[in-house]
Design a protein around this motif. Structure first.
Motif, mmCIF file in Angstrom:
data_model
loop_
_atom_site.group_PDB
_atom_site.id
_atom_site.type_symbol
_atom_site.label_atom_id
_atom_site.label_comp_id
_atom_site.label_asym_id
_atom_site.label_seq_id
_atom_site.Cartn_x
_atom_site.Cartn_y
_atom_site.Cartn_z
ATOM 1 N N PHE A 11 -7.142 -20.191 26.899
ATOM 2 C CA PHE A 11 -7.652 -20.489 28.238
ATOM 3 C C PHE A 11 -6.652 -20.059 29.312
ATOM 4 N N TRP A 12 -5.389 -20.457 29.101
ATOM 5 C CA TRP A 12 -4.391 -20.134 30.125
ATOM 6 C C TRP A 12 -4.100 -18.641 30.167
ATOM 7 N N GLU A 13 -4.113 -17.999 29.002
ATOM 8 C CA GLU A 13 -3.897 -16.546 29.013
ATOM 9 C C GLU A 13 -4.979 -15.866 29.830
ATOM 10 N N GLN A 14 -6.212 -16.314 29.624
ATOM 11 C CA GLN A 14 -7.349 -15.750 30.352
ATOM 12 C C GLN A 14 -7.198 -16.029 31.848
ATOM 13 N N GLU A 15 -6.909 -17.305 32.163
ATOM 14 C CA GLU A 15 -6.812 -17.677 33.577
ATOM 15 C C GLU A 15 -5.666 -16.931 34.250
ATOM 16 N N MET A 16 -4.480 -16.959 33.610
ATOM 17 C CA MET A 16 -3.300 -16.382 34.258
ATOM 18 C C MET A 16 -3.380 -14.865 34.348
ATOM 19 N N SER A 17 -4.217 -14.274 33.518
ATOM 20 C CA SER A 17 -4.346 -12.816 33.591
ATOM 21 C C SER A 17 -4.976 -12.427 34.929
ATOM 22 N N ARG A 18 -5.663 -13.372 35.563
ATOM 23 C CA ARG A 18 -6.311 -13.075 36.844
ATOM 24 C C ARG A 18 -5.370 -13.266 38.027
ATOM 25 N N CYS A 19 -4.197 -13.883 37.748
ATOM 26 C CA CYS A 19 -3.255 -14.194 38.826
ATOM 27 C C CYS A 19 -2.788 -12.906 39.504
ATOM 28 N N ILE A 20 -2.768 -12.917 40.818
ATOM 29 C CA ILE A 20 -2.324 -11.721 41.545
ATOM 30 C C ILE A 20 -0.909 -11.895 42.097
ATOM 31 N N ARG A 21 -0.241 -12.951 41.674
ATOM 32 C CA ARG A 21 1.146 -13.235 42.063
ATOM 33 C C ARG A 21 1.319 -13.255 43.584
ATOM 34 N N CYS A 22 0.382 -13.908 44.264
ATOM 35 C CA CYS A 22 0.492 -14.003 45.719
ATOM 36 C C CYS A 22 1.350 -15.200 46.106
ATOM 37 N N ARG A 55 12.295 -21.897 49.419
ATOM 38 C CA ARG A 55 12.100 -20.825 50.413
ATOM 39 C C ARG A 55 12.511 -19.451 49.866
ATOM 40 N N ASP A 56 13.474 -18.805 50.538
ATOM 41 C CA ASP A 56 13.825 -17.430 50.157
ATOM 42 C C ASP A 56 14.481 -17.341 48.782
ATOM 43 N N HIS A 57 14.810 -18.495 48.214
ATOM 44 C CA HIS A 57 15.554 -18.444 46.961
ATOM 45 C C HIS A 57 14.701 -18.831 45.766
ATOM 46 N N CYS A 58 13.392 -18.807 45.949
ATOM 47 C CA CYS A 58 12.479 -19.169 44.865
ATOM 48 C C CYS A 58 12.727 -18.273 43.647
ATOM 49 N N VAL A 59 12.683 -18.873 42.466
ATOM 50 C CA VAL A 59 12.903 -18.097 41.236
ATOM 51 C C VAL A 59 11.920 -16.935 41.109
ATOM 52 N N ALA A 60 10.760 -17.085 41.760
ATOM 53 C CA ALA A 60 9.743 -16.048 41.626
ATOM 54 C C ALA A 60 10.210 -14.724 42.220
ATOM 55 N N THR A 61 11.047 -14.811 43.236
ATOM 56 C CA THR A 61 11.427 -13.582 43.932
ATOM 57 C C THR A 61 12.916 -13.309 43.850
ATOM 58 N N SER A 62 13.674 -14.265 43.331
ATOM 59 C CA SER A 62 15.121 -14.096 43.311
ATOM 60 C C SER A 62 15.557 -13.164 42.177
ATOM 61 N N SER A 115 2.635 -8.989 34.012
ATOM 62 C CA SER A 115 2.228 -9.466 32.694
ATOM 63 C C SER A 115 1.845 -10.932 32.773
ATOM 64 N N THR A 116 0.888 -11.294 31.953
ATOM 65 C CA THR A 116 0.430 -12.676 31.901
ATOM 66 C C THR A 116 1.593 -13.614 31.578
ATOM 67 N N ARG A 117 2.509 -13.101 30.750
ATOM 68 C CA ARG A 117 3.646 -13.904 30.327
ATOM 69 C C ARG A 117 4.489 -14.341 31.531
ATOM 70 N N GLU A 118 4.792 -13.391 32.402
ATOM 71 C CA GLU A 118 5.612 -13.709 33.571
ATOM 72 C C GLU A 118 4.870 -14.659 34.512
ATOM 73 N N LYS A 119 3.565 -14.420 34.636
ATOM 74 C CA LYS A 119 2.760 -15.257 35.538
ATOM 75 C C LYS A 119 2.713 -16.695 35.040
ATOM 76 N N LEU A 120 2.511 -16.827 33.732
ATOM 77 C CA LEU A 120 2.454 -18.159 33.146
ATOM 78 C C LEU A 120 3.827 -18.829 33.245
ATOM 79 N N PHE A 121 4.860 -18.033 33.020
ATOM 80 C CA PHE A 121 6.221 -18.571 33.073
ATOM 81 C C PHE A 121 6.502 -19.170 34.456
ATOM 82 N N PHE A 122 6.048 -18.469 35.495
ATOM 83 C CA PHE A 122 6.278 -19.018 36.835
ATOM 84 C C PHE A 122 5.584 -20.370 36.987
ATOM 85 N N GLN A 123 4.353 -20.458 36.489
ATOM 86 C CA GLN A 123 3.628 -21.729 36.626
ATOM 87 C C GLN A 123 4.349 -22.853 35.890
ATOM 88 N N LEU A 124 4.929 -22.509 34.741
ATOM 89 C CA LEU A 124 5.621 -23.549 33.972
ATOM 90 C C LEU A 124 6.888 -23.993 34.696
#
Lengths: 317, 652
Positions: free
Chosen positions: A196-207, A220-227, A238-247
């Motif tokens: 389910f999560w692989e399917q859902e996270m595959s749609r993530c556009i990392r916005c 803010r500017d130091h979020c792990v997502a962009t640092s 990749s779905t892996r990176e997207k899911l990792f951010f959510q975790l």
């Protein structure tokens, strides 16, 4: 109640930089965050089922200035948690509360209409206590409020502001939250859930709208997502990176998330990312008997150390 | 960087199940590794010399040793690389013994894992930077927790070395369990005659401050600079006025109070001085029996006290003291033997504990040294001793041997014969454990000179018959069931950690085992130290011990404390937290979680920010884990280093 709230806002205005609330949005169906600085601006203030945003997300930016804020019950919990965590100073915020009857879920309305809601598509709107009529061009569609209400409102324990300096209206009775949605989800096997999560996270556009809408995200500017320093995530699509951010997001919010639901609401592709956080919230409730955002005086359980937790018996030797 | 890698065989400890030479060969392929070798005993002098030689021959500026747990030898190797001119923090250790060779037998899998751990260590080391320790002053004062014989010895030794001592004792008097004993094995000399003078020394030593009826409320700070809050419990007697005359106890109308000192043998008064040699010799009110508290009126003691020392309104007092080191000597308590229904579970008045029997025999005890039965006051003729009650019993979660019961049972059998020459003693035992100087000879004396009958076997049932008891057991040597008629049964009740030991351990931030005994730092080589610097152990708090061992351990703990405080400045580990001011949002979560008060809020261009006080930070990493923004990083444990380690592992 609208006029009473407007009165309360005007009363508060002289003492503060601005009052944050809701105002007209891109179309009649949507409101937008609204920053009121002059009494005449208050006229356009909007409240009710369309006041969906959590205005608390803007508060930490105003640290050092005094601001007013109009809050639903759920929003007020965010403010309380911000105060408990030292992100906002209690004396720098004037809280205006009211009894909330629940807000709409735009995606549910879109589903009822059977189409995506493009800007300018909704021409007018009328709301009664249990019905909502949407006019798309010349056709009117009436729907039950119960069918389009946000999921979080069904288990809302705190419809009234938890803390307020001004409260307008008669407090409403809260509901209970039994985490039935989580229980239902956990009926699935681990493999099914992961699929389910692989399917859902595959749609993530990392916005990162989920992050930006979160009132407790303050990196803010130091979020792990962009640092790049430290380089926790890479930018691969990749779905892996997207899911990792959510975790990471969910663990950052463990014992802090107040369940305002903004992450799920803000997601433009409708991924139920709030479920991750709800799992942590339930864990905090069960392990530490703690509900974030209900008392600014208590220290969040993961930011302190109790020699013995009431629910964890480690000394029975 | 130029890194050298050394893979230890540890004799066969590692070498038998890890291909150390192969791991060293593979390590040569790792980034920045310019030298790799294996060595038989890396910690030995030739091993260390090998490191030093390699550093100079290959111009190394970083070293990885893959060997045992860093707990023992990390300091050894740090010193070695420093001798060769490399900063001692440019060193990393991979534990391929406890984490690899000791837990698996598959040599290939082990060698792979060992290589993975080496790769991780190399990746971490590549991101280390040279660090320099800081120095901080210490408080030359020692806190001794517990005033039993171990604590007394530790206190006296510290005080004699010129270091101030604060002793905290939970009970109204120091002396601990030893003060309750009649005689001591193997010399059968009077316990209070040898302990008494030491207790008096504690009271009179100008360097020792004693707080009886007191407990540790909280501890903060760190080695050299602990801040301790002591709760002085209200005794309702002003110690500055009480002269210990005992008039209050004489007149106290509540004469049926439980006598804690005498283990419930006989009764005492609600206000009392626990025993004649008590230190401090001050009266204490037991509020659960005092009529003033139970019934709300009485006031007899207040009326008769010639110095007006009685104060029913007295409240607990909290006292804050600074100390540099602490000795935990909290002793033991007896196992709750009443779980054994076969021994009557406490229903039979003449089935007593060994400690009660000490009080029954003691000349200063409630019977004045004449042994008599609690039921009818008759002198017992047949006395049965049962050993291992609550020791070596997995079924009640006490699998360990309490160590000294065999010896005191022999002593009690001898003393019984001394007191009542026409008596006969029987001892049911599992094994006789008497490894000590003159110990085995002593148990033989009990059998050969004093005619004590030793029966090897367990007791299955004690039941009353008339005014006597039948003790039914098995004699495993004869292979027969036996029944012995007894006037008195003495249970050699086993030892467990003192009540609330885990609570104290948590306050001291030391570990305890599953039985509540405090954990030493190393079972063999650091039995006095704990894993918290500046906290030392003495006596039974660490595990069952007889008097000579407890005294020796008290002296050892004192030596450790004296050694620590003999330095004017203590060295701090420079692997500490640092705040990235750009990331800090000034929320102060780190300040709240820091157990050492090592982070303060500063004003940085009008914004609140956190700042680490370097000499105070102990590098525990709590702030690091708490900061949601990742603004606090721990030197040598940065996110980047941990990430690099994880990635190194995933690449394998």
């Amino acid at each position: 109640m609208d006029d009473e709230l407007k009165g309360a806002i005007r009363k508060v205005l002289p003492d503060v930089d601005c009052v944050i609330g809701w105002g007209p949005g891109p179309d009649p169906l949507r409101s937008a965050p609204f920053f009121m600085r002059k009494p005449e601006e208050v006229d356009a203030f909007v409240v009710g089922p369309l006041a969906v945003n959590n205005p608390a997300v803007f508060l930490p930016e105003y640290k050092g200035k005094k601001v007013g804020i109009v809050v639903k019950g759920c929003d007020s919990r965010s403010v309380v948690q911000q105060i408990a965590e030292g992100l906002v100073k209690r004396e720098e915020v004037v809280i205006i509360g009211f009894p909330c009857s629940g807000v709409v879920d735009i995606q549910k309305i879109a589903a009822q209409l059977g189409q995506d809601i493009e800007p300018g598509m909704v021409t007018s709107l009328s709301i009664s206590s249990d019905k909502l009529t949407v006019n798309v061009k010349d056709t009117a569609k009436t729907m039950d409020m119960a069918d389009v209400r946000a999921d979080k409102c069904a288990s809302c324990q705190y419809p009234n502001a938890v803390v307020s300096d001004e409260f307008v209206g008669t407090p409403k009775e809260g509901k209970t939250d039994d985490y039935a949605d989580l229980a239902a989800f956990e009926e699935k096997s681990i493999d099914e859930r992961f699929a389910f999560w692989e399917q859902e996270m595959s749609r993530c556009i990392r916005c990162y709208a989920c992050r930006n809408a979160c009132p407790l995200c303050v990196c803010r500017d130091h979020c792990v997502a962009t640092s790049r320093e430290p380089h926790w995530l890479n930018q691969a699509d990749s779905t892996r990176e997207k899911l990792f951010f959510q975790l990471i997001h969910a663990t950052h919010l463990a014992g802090r998330c107040t369940g305002c639901g903004e992450c799920s609401r803000a997601c433009p592709v409708g991924i139920p990312v709030g479920l991750f956080k709800r799992t942590m919230t339930r864990a905090a409730a069960r392990l530490f008997d703690y509900q974030a955002g209900t008392n600014a005086e208590t220290v969040p359980p993961l930011q302190t150390f109790a020699t013995e937790e009431p629910t964890i018996k480690e000394r029975e030797w | 960087m130029r890194i050298g890698v050394f893979i230890c065989h540890c004799g066969t400890n590692i070498g038998a199940t890890v291909d150390s030479a192969g791991v060293a060969e593979n390590a040569k392929s790792l980034p920045d590794v310019v030298f790799a070798t294996d060595s038989m005993y890396t910690c030995s002098e030739p091993g260390q010399d090998g490191i030093i030689r390699a550093i100079s021959e290959h111009a190394l500026d970083g070293v990885v040793v893959a060997a045992c747990s860093p707990r023992m030898h990390e300091p050894t190797f740090r010193r070695a690389v420093e001798r060769a001119g490399v900063n001692r923090y440019m060193f990393e250790m991979a534990n391929i013994r406890e984490h690899v060779s000791w837990i698996g037998k598959d040599k290939e899998a082990n060698s792979n894992k060992a290589f993975e751990l080496v790769r991780i260590a190399v990746e971490k080391l590549r991101r280390n930077r040279p660090l320099t320790p800081k120095y901080f002053p210490s408080t030359k004062r020692v806190l001794v927790i517990g005033g039993g014989v171990a604590g007394i010895q530790a206190a006296l030794d510290c005080a004699d070395a010129g270091i101030e001592v604060i002793m905290v004792e939970r009970e109204p008097s120091i002396g601990g369990k030893m003060a309750k004993l009649d005689k001591t094995f193997p010399t059968v000399d009077c316990s209070s005659c040898i302990l008494g003078p030491k207790m008096v020394d504690v009271a009179q030593h100008p360097k020792i401050t004693l707080y009886a009826c007191s407990e540790l409320e909280s501890v903060s700070g760190f080695v050299g600079n602990f801040e301790v809050v002591i709760r002085r419990k209200a005794t309702c007697v002003d110690n500055t006025k009480c002269t210990g005359c005992g008039l209050c106890a004489e007149k106290c109308p509540s004469k049926k109070s439980f006598d804690r000192f005498n283990e419930g043998v006989g009764t005492t008064t609600a206000i009392n001085i626990p025993f004649p040699q008590a230190i401090p010799k001050k009266a204490v009110i037991d509020k659960s029996f005092c009529r003033q508290f139970v019934k709300g009126k009485c006031g007899v003691c207040a009326k008769v006290c010639p110095t007006g020392a009685i104060s029913y309104e007295q409240q607990d007092e909290l006292l804050t003291v600074q100390v540099g080191a602490m000795v935990a000597a909290t002793g033991y308590d007896l196992v709750d033997w009443k779980v054994y229904s076969e021994y009557g579970g406490g229903r039979y008045p003449d089935v007593v504990t060994s400690l009660q029997y000490e009080r029954m025999m003691s000349a200063s005890g409630p019977f004045g040294g004449h042994i008599k039965r609690l039921s009818d006051g008759k002198e017992p003729k047949n006395v049965v001793f049962i050993q291992c009650v609550g020791s070596r019993d997995v079924s009640i979660g006490r699998p360990y041997c309490s160590g000294f019961c065999c010896m005191y049972t022999a002593k009690q059998a001898i003393l019984t014969k001394d007191h009542i020459p026409d008596s006969q003693s029987y001892v049911f035992y599992m094994d006789i454990r008497s490894p000590g100087k003159g110990y085995d000879e002593f148990t033989r004396r009990a059998q050969e000179e004093y005619g004590t009958q030793y029966i090897r076997g367990r007791v299955s049932l004690i039941y009353p018959k008339g005014d006597r008891y039948i003790v039914r057991g098995v004699d495993t040597l004869a292979g027969a069931q036996v029944e012995v008629e007894a006037d008195l049964v003495v249970l050699a009740v086993g030892v467990e950690a003192a009540a609330n030991s885990p609570h104290l351990a948590e306050k001291l931030r030391i570990s305890y085992d599953k039985f509540g005994f405090f954990m030493e730092s190393h079972v063999k080589l650091k039995p006095i130290e704990t894993n918290t610097a500046g906290v030392f152990l003495a006596g039974c708090s660490q595990g069952p011990k007889d008097i000579p061992s407890s005294v020796a351990m008290g002296s050892a703990a004192a030596a450790k404390a004296i050694g620590l405080l003999s330095k004017d400045m203590l060295e701090s580990d420079p692997q500490i937290a640092q705040v990235n001011i750009n990331r800090c949002v000034g929320c102060g979560k780190c300040i709240n979680v820091c157990p050492y008060k090592a982070i303060r809020e500063i004003d940085f261009r009008g914004q609140a920010k956190a700042e680490v006080i370097e000499a105070v930070c102990q590098g525990c990493g709590l702030c690091n884990a708490t900061c949601p923004q990742g603004a606090v990083q721990l030197s040598h444990f940065t996110d980047n280093q941990i990430l690099a380690e994880v990635e190194a592992l995933c690449r394998c």
